[in-house]
Motif scaffolding. Structure first.
Motif, PDB file in Angstrom:
ATOM      1  N   SER A 295      10.107 -10.773  12.634  1.00 38.47           N
ATOM      2  CA  SER A 295       8.896  -9.949  12.679  1.00 38.47           C
ATOM      3  C   SER A 295       8.946  -8.840  11.626  1.00 38.47           C
ATOM      4  N   HIS A 296      10.153  -8.262  11.418  1.00 41.73           N
ATOM      5  CA  HIS A 296      10.304  -7.248  10.385  1.00 41.73           C
ATOM      6  C   HIS A 296       9.963  -7.819   9.018  1.00 41.73           C
ATOM      7  N   ALA A 297      10.508  -9.007   8.749  1.00 41.70           N
ATOM      8  CA  ALA A 297      10.242  -9.628   7.444  1.00 41.70           C
ATOM      9  C   ALA A 297       8.760  -9.939   7.277  1.00 41.70           C
ATOM     10  N   ALA A 298       8.138 -10.466   8.347  1.00 42.90           N
ATOM     11  CA  ALA A 298       6.707 -10.780   8.276  1.00 42.90           C
ATOM     12  C   ALA A 298       5.891  -9.499   8.121  1.00 42.90           C
ATOM     13  N   PHE A 299       6.309  -8.441   8.857  1.00 41.15           N
ATOM     14  CA  PHE A 299       5.594  -7.166   8.761  1.00 41.15           C
ATOM     15  C   PHE A 299       5.696  -6.588   7.347  1.00 41.15           C
ATOM     16  N   GLU A 300       6.899  -6.620   6.789  1.00 40.43           N
ATOM     17  CA  GLU A 300       7.079  -6.097   5.428  1.00 40.43           C
ATOM     18  C   GLU A 300       6.295  -6.923   4.413  1.00 40.43           C
ATOM     19  N   ALA A 301       6.299  -8.245   4.597  1.00 39.56           N
ATOM     20  CA  ALA A 301       5.546  -9.099   3.667  1.00 39.56           C
ATOM     21  C   ALA A 301       4.046  -8.813   3.755  1.00 39.56           C
ATOM     22  N   GLU A 302       3.539  -8.680   4.992  1.00 38.52           N
ATOM     23  CA  GLU A 302       2.115  -8.387   5.153  1.00 38.52           C
ATOM     24  C   GLU A 302       1.779  -7.000   4.604  1.00 38.52           C
ATOM     25  N   ARG A 303       2.703  -6.045   4.832  1.00 41.91           N
ATOM     26  CA  ARG A 303       2.467  -4.707   4.283  1.00 41.91           C
ATOM     27  C   ARG A 303       2.441  -4.722   2.763  1.00 41.91           C
ATOM     28  N   GLU A 304       3.361  -5.426   2.149  1.00 46.13           N
ATOM     29  CA  GLU A 304       3.365  -5.511   0.689  1.00 46.13           C
ATOM     30  C   GLU A 304       2.099  -6.184   0.172  1.00 46.13           C
ATOM     31  N   THR A 305       1.645  -7.219   0.889  1.00 44.66           N
ATOM     32  CA  THR A 305       0.412  -7.900   0.464  1.00 44.66           C
ATOM     33  C   THR A 305      -0.780  -6.948   0.527  1.00 44.66           C
ATOM     34  N   LYS A 306      -0.867  -6.204   1.638  1.00 42.93           N
ATOM     35  CA  LYS A 306      -1.980  -5.261   1.777  1.00 42.93           C
ATOM     36  C   LYS A 306      -1.892  -4.137   0.744  1.00 42.93           C
ATOM     37  N   ILE A 307      -0.679  -3.639   0.483  1.00 42.95           N
ATOM     38  CA  ILE A 307      -0.514  -2.581  -0.518  1.00 42.95           C
ATOM     39  C   ILE A 307      -0.892  -3.089  -1.904  1.00 42.95           C
ATOM     40  N   GLU A 308      -0.439  -4.297  -2.235  1.00 43.94           N
ATOM     41  CA  GLU A 308      -0.791  -4.864  -3.538  1.00 43.94           C
ATOM     42  C   GLU A 308      -2.302  -5.055  -3.671  1.00 43.94           C
ATOM     43  N   ALA A 309      -2.944  -5.484  -2.567  1.00 45.69           N
ATOM     44  CA  ALA A 309      -4.400  -5.654  -2.613  1.00 45.69           C
ATOM     45  C   ALA A 309      -5.102  -4.310  -2.812  1.00 45.69           C
ATOM     46  N   ARG A 310      -4.631  -3.276  -2.097  1.00 43.23           N
ATOM     47  CA  ARG A 310      -5.248  -1.953  -2.253  1.00 43.23           C
ATOM     48  C   ARG A 310      -5.008  -1.408  -3.660  1.00 43.23           C
ATOM     49  N   VAL A 311      -3.813  -1.580  -4.192  1.00 44.52           N
ATOM     50  CA  VAL A 311      -3.511  -1.117  -5.555  1.00 44.52           C
ATOM     51  C   VAL A 311      -4.340  -1.889  -6.574  1.00 44.52           C
ATOM     52  N   ALA A 312      -4.487  -3.210  -6.365  1.00 47.24           N
ATOM     53  CA  ALA A 312      -5.314  -3.993  -7.286  1.00 47.24           C
ATOM     54  C   ALA A 312      -6.773  -3.552  -7.228  1.00 47.24           C
ATOM     55  N   GLU A 313      -7.249  -3.224  -6.018  1.00 49.73           N
ATOM     56  CA  GLU A 313      -8.621  -2.722  -5.905  1.00 49.73           C
ATOM     57  C   GLU A 313      -8.790  -1.393  -6.631  1.00 49.73           C
ATOM     58  N   GLU A 314      -7.807  -0.511  -6.470  1.00 49.38           N
ATOM     59  CA  GLU A 314      -7.873   0.775  -7.161  1.00 49.38           C
ATOM     60  C   GLU A 314      -7.783   0.588  -8.673  1.00 49.38           C
ATOM     61  N   ARG A 315      -6.974  -0.365  -9.118  1.00 50.07           N
ATOM     62  CA  ARG A 315      -6.869  -0.627 -10.550  1.00 50.07           C
ATOM     63  C   ARG A 315      -8.179  -1.182 -11.105  1.00 50.07           C
ATOM     64  N   SER A 316      -8.863  -1.997 -10.300  1.00 51.91           N
ATOM     65  CA  SER A 316     -10.146  -2.532 -10.765  1.00 51.91           C
ATOM     66  C   SER A 316     -11.210  -1.453 -10.871  1.00 51.91           C
ATOM     67  N   HIS A 317     -11.084  -0.401 -10.056  1.00 51.72           N
ATOM     68  CA  HIS A 317     -12.044   0.704 -10.124  1.00 51.72           C
ATOM     69  C   HIS A 317     -11.804   1.609 -11.327  1.00 51.72           C
ATOM     70  N   GLN A 318     -10.628   1.539 -11.906  1.00 51.40           N
ATOM     71  CA  GLN A 318     -10.328   2.417 -13.040  1.00 51.40           C
ATOM     72  C   GLN A 318     -11.205   2.086 -14.247  1.00 51.40           C
ATOM     73  N   GLY A 319     -11.343   0.825 -14.572  1.00 48.55           N
ATOM     74  CA  GLY A 319     -12.223   0.430 -15.664  1.00 48.55           C
ATOM     75  C   GLY A 319     -11.729   0.940 -17.009  1.00 48.55           C
ATOM     76  N   PRO A 320     -12.608   0.885 -18.032  1.00 46.97           N
ATOM     77  CA  PRO A 320     -12.218   1.396 -19.358  1.00 46.97           C
ATOM     78  C   PRO A 320     -11.996   2.902 -19.320  1.00 46.97           C
ATOM     79  N   ILE A 321     -11.239   3.382 -20.271  1.00 48.55           N
ATOM     80  CA  ILE A 321     -10.948   4.813 -20.355  1.00 48.55           C
ATOM     81  C   ILE A 321     -12.199   5.533 -20.824  1.00 48.55           C
ATOM     82  N   GLY A 322     -12.687   6.487 -20.013  1.00 46.41           N
ATOM     83  CA  GLY A 322     -13.911   7.204 -20.319  1.00 46.41           C
ATOM     84  C   GLY A 322     -13.652   8.493 -21.098  1.00 46.41           C
ATOM     85  N   LEU A 323     -14.757   9.153 -21.433  1.00 48.24           N
ATOM     86  CA  LEU A 323     -14.682  10.365 -22.252  1.00 48.24           C
ATOM     87  C   LEU A 323     -14.018  11.503 -21.486  1.00 48.24           C
TER      88      LEU A 323
END
Length: 433
Positions: A295-323
Motif C-alpha cells: 500500500s505504501h508503494a502504491a500510495f507513493e506511486a499514485e502521489r508521484e503521478t498526481k504531483i507530476e500531473a499538477r506540475v505538468a499542468e502548472e508548466r502548461s500554464h507558464q506559456g511563452p516568456i512575457g514582457l
C-alpha cells in the motif's frame, strides 16, 4: 523593254522616327525629404543655403530616433506575445509615425528668445523626450540582455515547479512512514484524494501488534510460572531437598500432586491455545506488513503521478516568456550583480540619450540664421495680419457710415415728400373753401 527607257528605281526607305526624348529619372531628393522631418520651409531656407546640411542632419536624427522607437516597439510586442507575428507591423507603424511627429514638433517649433523663455520650454521638451526614451529603451535593453534574461526566467520557473512539487509532497505524506506530518497551512487544492490508502491496514497492523505484544507478555508469564511448577515437581520426584520438598526419591504423593498442579495450570491458563493464537497473530502481522508495504508503494506511486500531473499542468500554464517576466528578471539580474547593473544602466541611459538627441541637437545648435528669418517672417506676417484686420475694420466702418448717411438721406427725402403732400393737400382744401 526598250533600251532607251530608264530602269525602275526601288522605293525609298521610310525615314526612321525621331528619337523620343528620354524622361529624366526622378530624383530622390533625400536631403529635401529629411529636411521635411525637421519642419523646414525650403523657400525660406533658399535664402540661407549654408544651413541646408545642418537641417538635413537634424532631419536624419529625427528619422533615426523614430526608427529606433519602431524597432523597440517591435521587440516589446513580440516579447509580450512570446512570438513574432506580422500583426505587430500595424502598431509598430503607428508608433513610428507618432514618435516621428513628436520629434518633428520638438525640433521645428521655436525655443524662444532669452534664457527665461528658452529654459522652461527646453525642460518641458527634455522631460517629454526622457519619458519617451525610457519607454523606448526598455525593450531594447531586454533584447540586448535577452540570453541572460531568458535563462533567469527559465531558472525561476524550474525553481517554482520544484517548490510546488516539494509543497505537494509535504502536504500529502505517506501514512505510517518516517515523513513529517502535513503542515497546518496546506490549502485544499494542495491535498489530494487517493484511491488507495494504507491507513486502514496500518490501523489493523497497529492493533494486531498491540494484541500480540499483550498476549506474548501473558504467555511469557504463564510459561515462566509453568516452568517453575514443573521444576519443583522434577526436584520432588528425583529426591532433591529444599523448601517445600520431602527429599524422598520416587513418584510419591507430592511428586504426583506437583505434576497434577502443572497440568492443571497449563489447562487453566490455556498456554497451548495462547501459543496457537499468538502464532496466528504473528502470521496476520506478517501479512499486514506485506500489505502495508504494498500500500505504501502504491500510495507513493499514485502521489508521484498526481504531483507530476499538477506540475505538468502548472508548466502548461507558464506559456511563452512575457514582457512582465522579462522586466522582473532584468530587475533581479541588476540586483544580483553590480557589474551587470552598471551594464544595464549604461545601455538604458545610452538609448534614452539617443531618443533625446533631436531636442539636444536643436538646443546645442542654438538659434540659427534660418530661425531668425522664421521669427522675422512670423513678425512680418503678424504685422500684415494686423494691418489687414485694421484695414478691413476701417472699410467696414466706412461702409457702415455710408449706409447710415444713405439711410438719413432717405429719411429726409421721405419727410420732404410728406411735407410736400401736406402742402398740396392744404392748398387744395383752401381752394375749395
Amino acid at each position: 523593254m526598250h533600251p532607251t527607257e530608264p530602269l525602275p528605281q526601288p522605293d525609298p526607305e521610310p525615314a526612321p522616327p525621331p528619337d523620343r526624348p528620354r524622361r529624366p529619372m526622378p530624383r530622390l531628393q533625400l536631403g529635401r525629404r529629411l529636411r521635411v522631418l525637421a519642419g523646414v520651409d525650403e523657400r525660406l531656407l533658399d535664402r540661407v543655403p549654408q544651413e541646408r546640411a545642418w537641417y538635413t542632419s537634424l532631419g536624419g536624427v529625427v528619422l533615426g530616433t523614430a526608427t529606433i522607437a519602431a524597432i523597440s516597439m517591435y521587440f516589446a510586442i513580440t516579447q509580450a506575445m512570446g512570438a513574432a507575428s506580422w500583426l505587430a507591423v500595424f502598431p509598430v507603424l503607428v508608433w513610428f509615425l507618432f514618435i516621428l511627429n513628436v520629434d518633428r514638433w520638438l525640433v521645428s517649433s521655436r525655443l524662444g528668445e532669452g534664457w527665461f523663455r528658452r529654459v522652461p520650454v527646453l525642460l518641458m521638451r527634455v522631460l517629454m523626450a526622457v519619458f519617451f526614451g525610457v519607454i523606448i529603451a526598455e525593450p531594447l535593453v531586454l533584447r540586448i540582455f535577452e540570453t541572460a534574461v531568458v535563462q533567469h526566467v527559465a531558472d525561476q520557473r524550474t525553481e517554482a515547479l520544484a517548490q510546488l512539487s516539494g509543497r505537494l509532497k509535504a502536504c500529502n505524506p505517506v501514512p505510517g512512514s518516517t515523513e513529517l506530518a502535513a503542515p497546518a497551512d496546506c490549502k485544499a487544492m494542495e491535498v489530494f484524494n487517493f484511491d488507495q490508502s494504507p491507513v486502514a491496514t496500518l490501523r489493523e497492523l497497529a492493533t494486531r501488534r498491540t494484541d500480540a505484544a499483550a498476549l506474548q507478555k501473558t504467555v511469557d508469564a504463564d510459561q515462566a510460572q509453568l516452568r517453575a511448577i514443573n521444576d519443583l515437581a522434577r526436584r520432588e520426584c528425583v529426591g532433591d531437598s529444599g523448601a517445600g520438598l520431602t527429599g524422598q526419591r520416587g513418584v510419591g504423593p507430592n511428586c504426583r500432586r506437583l505434576r497434577a498442579e502443572a497440568d492443571a495450570f497449563a489447562r487453566t491458563r490455556q498456554i497451548n491455545a495462547n501459543n496457537v493464537k499468538l502464532a496466528g497473530l504473528r502470521t496476520r502481522i506478517s501479512e499486514l506488513e506485506v500489505s502495508a508495504n504494498t500500500s505504501h508503494a502504491a500510495f507513493e506511486a499514485e502521489r508521484e503521478t498526481k504531483i507530476e500531473a499538477r506540475v505538468a499542468e502548472e508548466r502548461s500554464h507558464q506559456g511563452p516568456i512575457g514582457l512582465l517576466e522579462r522586466l522582473g528578471a532584468l530587475h533581479d539580474l541588476a540586483d544580483s550583480s553590480g557589474v551587470l547593473a552598471v551594464g544595464i544602466w549604461a545601455v538604458r541611459i545610452f538609448f534614452i540619450l539617443v531618443d533625446c538627441m533631436p531636442i539636444l541637437v536643436k538646443f546645442v545648435g542654438g538659434s540659427t540664421t534660418y530661425d531668425r528669418l522664421v521669427s522675422a517672417q512670423l513678425a512680418v506676417a503678424e504685422r500684415d495680419l494686423n494691418h489687414d484686420i485694421e484695414t478691413e475694420y476701417a472699410e467696414r466702418e466706412a461702409v457702415l457710415r455710408k449706409r447710415r448717411a444713405e439711410i438719413d438721406l432717405e429719411i429726409l427725402e421721405h419727410k420732404a415728400e410728406l411735407n410736400h403732400r401736406l402742402h398740396r393737400a392744404a392748398d387744395r382744401l383752401s381752394d375749395r373753401v
